[in-house]
Motif scaffolding. Structure first.
Motif, PDB file in Angstrom:
ATOM      1  N   MET A 199      30.603 -22.135  17.718  1.00  0.00           N
ATOM      2  CA  MET A 199      31.582 -21.193  18.260  1.00  0.00           C
ATOM      3  C   MET A 199      32.988 -21.516  17.768  1.00  0.00           C
ATOM      4  O   MET A 199      33.757 -20.622  17.403  1.00  0.00           O
ATOM      5  CB  MET A 199      31.542 -21.210  19.790  1.00  0.00           C
ATOM      6  CG  MET A 199      30.295 -20.614  20.388  1.00  0.00           C
ATOM      7  SD  MET A 199      30.360 -20.502  22.192  1.00  0.00           S
ATOM      8  CE  MET A 199      31.552 -19.196  22.404  1.00  0.00           C
ATOM      9  N   SER A 200      33.326 -22.797  17.730  1.00  0.00           N
ATOM     10  CA  SER A 200      34.649 -23.190  17.263  1.00  0.00           C
ATOM     11  C   SER A 200      34.825 -22.837  15.794  1.00  0.00           C
ATOM     12  O   SER A 200      35.890 -22.354  15.382  1.00  0.00           O
ATOM     13  CB  SER A 200      34.857 -24.692  17.474  1.00  0.00           C
ATOM     14  OG  SER A 200      34.822 -25.018  18.847  1.00  0.00           O
ATOM     15  N   HIS A 256      35.412 -19.148  15.558  1.00  0.00           N
ATOM     16  CA  HIS A 256      36.735 -18.766  16.064  1.00  0.00           C
ATOM     17  C   HIS A 256      37.840 -19.054  15.053  1.00  0.00           C
ATOM     18  O   HIS A 256      38.826 -18.323  14.987  1.00  0.00           O
ATOM     19  CB  HIS A 256      37.034 -19.488  17.376  1.00  0.00           C
ATOM     20  CG  HIS A 256      36.456 -18.825  18.585  1.00  0.00           C
ATOM     21  ND1 HIS A 256      36.749 -17.519  18.941  1.00  0.00           N
ATOM     22  CD2 HIS A 256      35.605 -19.301  19.538  1.00  0.00           C
ATOM     23  CE1 HIS A 256      36.101 -17.210  20.050  1.00  0.00           C
ATOM     24  NE2 HIS A 256      35.399 -18.265  20.432  1.00  0.00           N
ATOM     25  N   ILE A 277      30.386 -13.796  20.730  1.00  0.00           N
ATOM     26  CA  ILE A 277      31.843 -13.816  20.556  1.00  0.00           C
ATOM     27  C   ILE A 277      32.379 -12.401  20.354  1.00  0.00           C
ATOM     28  O   ILE A 277      33.393 -12.006  20.945  1.00  0.00           O
ATOM     29  CB  ILE A 277      32.225 -14.717  19.364  1.00  0.00           C
ATOM     30  CG1 ILE A 277      31.884 -16.172  19.681  1.00  0.00           C
ATOM     31  CG2 ILE A 277      33.705 -14.577  19.029  1.00  0.00           C
ATOM     32  CD1 ILE A 277      32.110 -17.119  18.514  1.00  0.00           C
ATOM     33  N   HIS A 336      41.571 -16.494  28.240  1.00  0.00           N
ATOM     34  CA  HIS A 336      40.600 -16.266  27.167  1.00  0.00           C
ATOM     35  C   HIS A 336      41.080 -16.878  25.857  1.00  0.00           C
ATOM     36  O   HIS A 336      40.307 -17.544  25.145  1.00  0.00           O
ATOM     37  CB  HIS A 336      40.373 -14.762  27.003  1.00  0.00           C
ATOM     38  CG  HIS A 336      39.426 -14.406  25.899  1.00  0.00           C
ATOM     39  ND1 HIS A 336      38.059 -14.533  26.022  1.00  0.00           N
ATOM     40  CD2 HIS A 336      39.649 -13.940  24.631  1.00  0.00           C
ATOM     41  CE1 HIS A 336      37.482 -14.161  24.899  1.00  0.00           C
ATOM     42  NE2 HIS A 336      38.424 -13.796  24.036  1.00  0.00           N
ATOM     43  N   THR A 361      39.204 -20.181  23.937  1.00  0.00           N
ATOM     44  CA  THR A 361      38.417 -19.797  22.755  1.00  0.00           C
ATOM     45  C   THR A 361      39.151 -20.192  21.472  1.00  0.00           C
ATOM     46  O   THR A 361      38.895 -21.229  20.894  1.00  0.00           O
ATOM     47  CB  THR A 361      38.106 -18.293  22.766  1.00  0.00           C
ATOM     48  OG1 THR A 361      39.333 -17.543  22.885  1.00  0.00           O
ATOM     49  CG2 THR A 361      37.195 -17.940  23.927  1.00  0.00           C
ATOM     50  N   GLU A 362      40.100 -19.377  21.039  1.00  0.00           N
ATOM     51  CA  GLU A 362      40.753 -19.589  19.753  1.00  0.00           C
ATOM     52  C   GLU A 362      41.600 -20.860  19.730  1.00  0.00           C
ATOM     53  O   GLU A 362      41.514 -21.673  18.802  1.00  0.00           O
ATOM     54  CB  GLU A 362      41.614 -18.372  19.407  1.00  0.00           C
ATOM     55  CG  GLU A 362      40.815 -17.078  19.276  1.00  0.00           C
ATOM     56  CD  GLU A 362      41.722 -15.885  19.033  1.00  0.00           C
ATOM     57  OE1 GLU A 362      42.790 -16.072  18.426  1.00  0.00           O
ATOM     58  OE2 GLU A 362      41.363 -14.774  19.450  1.00  0.00           O
ATOM     59  N   SER A 388      39.551 -23.980  19.922  1.00  0.00           N
ATOM     60  CA  SER A 388      38.821 -24.221  18.680  1.00  0.00           C
ATOM     61  C   SER A 388      39.688 -24.889  17.628  1.00  0.00           C
ATOM     62  O   SER A 388      39.189 -25.677  16.810  1.00  0.00           O
ATOM     63  CB  SER A 388      38.264 -22.897  18.137  1.00  0.00           C
ATOM     64  OG  SER A 388      37.361 -22.315  19.055  1.00  0.00           O
TER      65      SER A 388
END
Length: 687
Positions: free
Chosen positions: A191-192, A195, A236, A505, A509-510, A513
């Motif tokens: 996921m990272s 992102h 995502i 969020h 997330t971003e 990451s």
């Protein structure tokens, strides 16, 4: 079962633990002829589940097969094993068995899940009839305890034979030797990568290189497929920050869906402010790793003019002296006012993972913080960091004053104001003197009166009573601050700044990451081209690479110092007011209002050579000790108390000296020494 509450509560010291770390008590009955039971703290249930999933012989993933909850007060006479929460965990390789279903030989109808669910489309390939399962009850009468009832501890099928893992001969060489799904760590890694913009092909190629590097597959994660990555990519893509059109409802939904990421939540109601404390599993690991025997720092009230509620961050420092966010707090009140509500929850969260974890110091950037609450929660010394004040003052000076010489003099006077070294205990007298001397600098004076005059006495009082951190960590603070502004204050996000759910969020997330990728690059060396060196390598770390021989310092005249350039040996940078956080350098980086490596290197040299004088607070402590010990009161009770206080203060001074040797305490400019006696007298009277 009546003796359940007499069982010892077991809390193994390891971060994750399994059934092998627990002493079980056998209870007759149950589906398999007898169950094993044990009591553990409810906060450690997830650690137990993770530990059980890491069984070397039978790696597994335990899914929640069923769950029930009750509200408090719903039962008038609860049983001793009555529950507030009931959760059934079952090995993902069972209980259904589809190993022979394709040939028509297997009897797939003989075993059904406890909940009565039929076949699970899309998961038939991993169902091998495993009967391993356990129940967790959060006890009704003692909600802080969890009763684990292990119904079947072995990973076997109905014949009693191993049905997956290395003991199952039919599973050798297949994915059934390993856990049925990729781990949460690998899921977070993928996921990272997604992102930060790494493509699916590059992720798969990188994963293949890693697997080949350690000699081929040896766990389920090594079998990562393109479909695994596509599934995560789809999640995502389909995830939005706006879970509800109403921002408050959206935040509540996020909290409900991410309970493991929330260490404290209080919804705004009446006189109670909104408070949300966020910490992901990865952040918790960084806190465990770098906070132990290290320092935690607070970066507070970011975005107070643009966001609905300001953001505060807790940071730790890695081996390269970079600041890593380990928790975020969003609150509608001043962060220092309600720190007592959430700081204890954070401290308890870390200690449930490791009882031996200790932090050496806690750096705060606001004197209004609940210092005593932090000391009580973390049992450590608290240091005041003036990076925020320094940054605001120098940037305003650079913007509103064009004369370089005047900038330096004004900056030095501002340092005198902060430490009240010119006019004794009255900070406002120092302010008035400053306004008179530089009366012609009207633009800056208007800013100073409006923004800082109301808070000067609070800062001066804080500096007199709290040890002050030196300029070294300032670079790490500034690096994190710049990165936060770069990510969150992008103009394309203007329409979202008023929504808390967007901030949550983006952070989780971003932004999360970016820091994960930084640490992954440091540890493995992969993806170096994706790192932004201006953010990831700060001046504190760069200063460590400057040779001591390149620093030219006259120990008898500390007005100036010089540092030879590392790239052009014919160039030397000049540092004014060396050894202080109010130093200035004529390099390009410093001229933008930042703390440069030259300023930090000179500060380190001043400390190592013991050129600069000790910290103001430490000198005040010493003066108080001398007065206390040399002139003891006559009353025996007061005398005992005085000696107790003197002993404690002596221990504090020793701690300050240790921190000074490690480079965390700032040095005072020479001008302060003349006022030590007056400051000590003021301190003694006010305490």
């Amino acid at each position: 079962m009546e003796d359940i509450l007499n069982l010892p509560v077991q809390d193994p010291p390891c971060i994750e633990f399994s059934a092998a770390h627990i002493k079980w008590v056998k209870v007759e009955g149950g589906r398999q002829g007898g169950d094993d039971i044990a009591l553990i703290p409810f906060t450690r249930v997830d650690d137990f589940v993770k530990g059980e999933s890491s069984n070397a012989e039978c790696p597994a993933s335990f899914r929640i097969e069923s769950r029930r909850k009750r509200s408090e007060g719903s039962i008038s006479k609860p049983r001793v094993d009555g529950y507030l929460e009931y959760t059934l965990y079952w090995c993902s390789y069972g209980p259904e068995d589809y190993r022979d279903s394709e040939s028509g030989l297997g009897d797939v109808s003989s075993i059904k899940p406890a909940t009565g669910k039929g076949s699970r489309p899309g998961r038939r390939h991993m169902m091998r009839g495993c009967l391993c399962h356990f129940t967790v009850k959060r006890l009704y009468t003692r909600p802080h305890l969890a009763l684990i009832i292990y119904n079947q501890r072995k990973h076997v099928d109905k014949t009693g034979a191993p049905c997956h893992g290395i003991l199952d001969q039919d599973a050798v060489g297949t994915r059934a030797m390993y856990a049925p799904r990729i781990s949460e760590e690998l899921r977070q890694k993928v996921m990272s990568m997604l992102h930060v913009g790494i493509s699916l092909d590059n992720i798969i190629q990188h994963h293949m290189e890693v697997v080949q590097g350690h000699g081929g597959p040896h766990n389920r994660d090594d079998f990562l497929t393109r479909n695994d990555v596509r599934n995560i990519e789809r999640v995502i893509r389909n995830t939005s920050h706006e879970l509800h059109i109403d921002d408050e409802c959206s935040v509540k939904l996020w909290v409900q869906r991410h309970p493991k990421h929330v260490f404290y939540f209080q919804d705004a109601s009446g006189s109670e402010p909104f408070i949300l404390g966020i910490q992901t599993d990865w952040q918790l690991q960084q806190m465990l790793r770098y906070g132990h025997n290290g320092s935690i720092a607070s970066h507070s009230t970011f975005g107070s003019k643009k966001f609905k509620y300001p953001l505060s961050t807790l940071l730790v420092f890695d081996s390269c002296q970079n600041a890593i966010p380990i928790a975020w707090v969003i609150t509608s009140s001043l962060v220092g006012q309600d720190i007592h509500k959430w700081i204890g929850s954070l401290a308890e969260r870390i200690r449930t993972k490791d009882l031996r974890w200790r932090v050496n110091s806690f750096l705060v950037d606001d004197p209004s913080f609940g210092i005593s609450v932090i000391r009580d929660s973390f049992q450590c010394r608290v240091l005041l960091c003036v990076w925020h004040v320094r940054r605001a003052w120098i940037r305003s000076l650079l913007k509103k004053c064009c004369n370089i010489e005047v900038q330096r003099e004004m900056f030095k006077h501002l340092g005198w104001i902060l430490y009240s070294s010119r006019s004794g205990p009255n900070a406002m007298e120092a302010v008035e003197e400053f306004l008179e001397v530089f009366v012609d600098q009207s633009a800056f004076m208007d800013y100073f009166r409006r923004r800082w005059s109301p808070h000067i006495e609070s800062w001066v009082s804080g500096i007199r009573s709290i040890p002050v951190a030196g300029p070294e960590p300032h670079a790490a603070f500034e690096s994190y601050h710049r990165r936060l502004k770069y990510k969150l204050f992008n103009e394309q996000h203007t329409n979202f700044w008023h929504r808390i759910d967007w901030l949550i969020h983006t952070l989780t997330t971003e932004f999360h990451s970016l820091y994960w990728l930084d640490q992954y690059n440091v540890e493995t060396g992969y993806f170096p081209n994706l790192r932004d060196e201006s953010f990831s390598t700060n001046a504190w770390y760069q200063a460590l690479n400057v040779s001591d021989n390149d620093v030219i310092l006259d120990e008898h005249n500390l007005q100036l110092a010089k540092v030879i350039s590392q790239t052009d040996r014919n160039l030397a940078y000049t540092i004014w007011n060396p050894g202080s956080e109010f130093s200035l350098c004529d390099c390009d980086w410093s001229s933008l209002g930042n703390v440069c490596k030259h300023v930090i290197k000179v500060a380190m040299i001043c400390k190592s050579r013991q050129v600069a004088r000790p910290l103001l607070a430490a000198q005040v402590y010493r003066q108080t000790l001398l007065s206390l010990l040399h002139s003891p009161p006559d009353e025996p009770v007061i005398l005992d108390h005085a000696i107790l206080c003197a002993t404690r203060l002596q221990q504090e001074i020793k701690g300050l000296e240790d921190l000074s040797n490690s480079g965390l305490l700032q040095q005072l400019p020479p001008e302060i020494n003349s006022q030590i006696a007056d400051n000590a007298l003021f301190f003694a009277r006010s305490h």
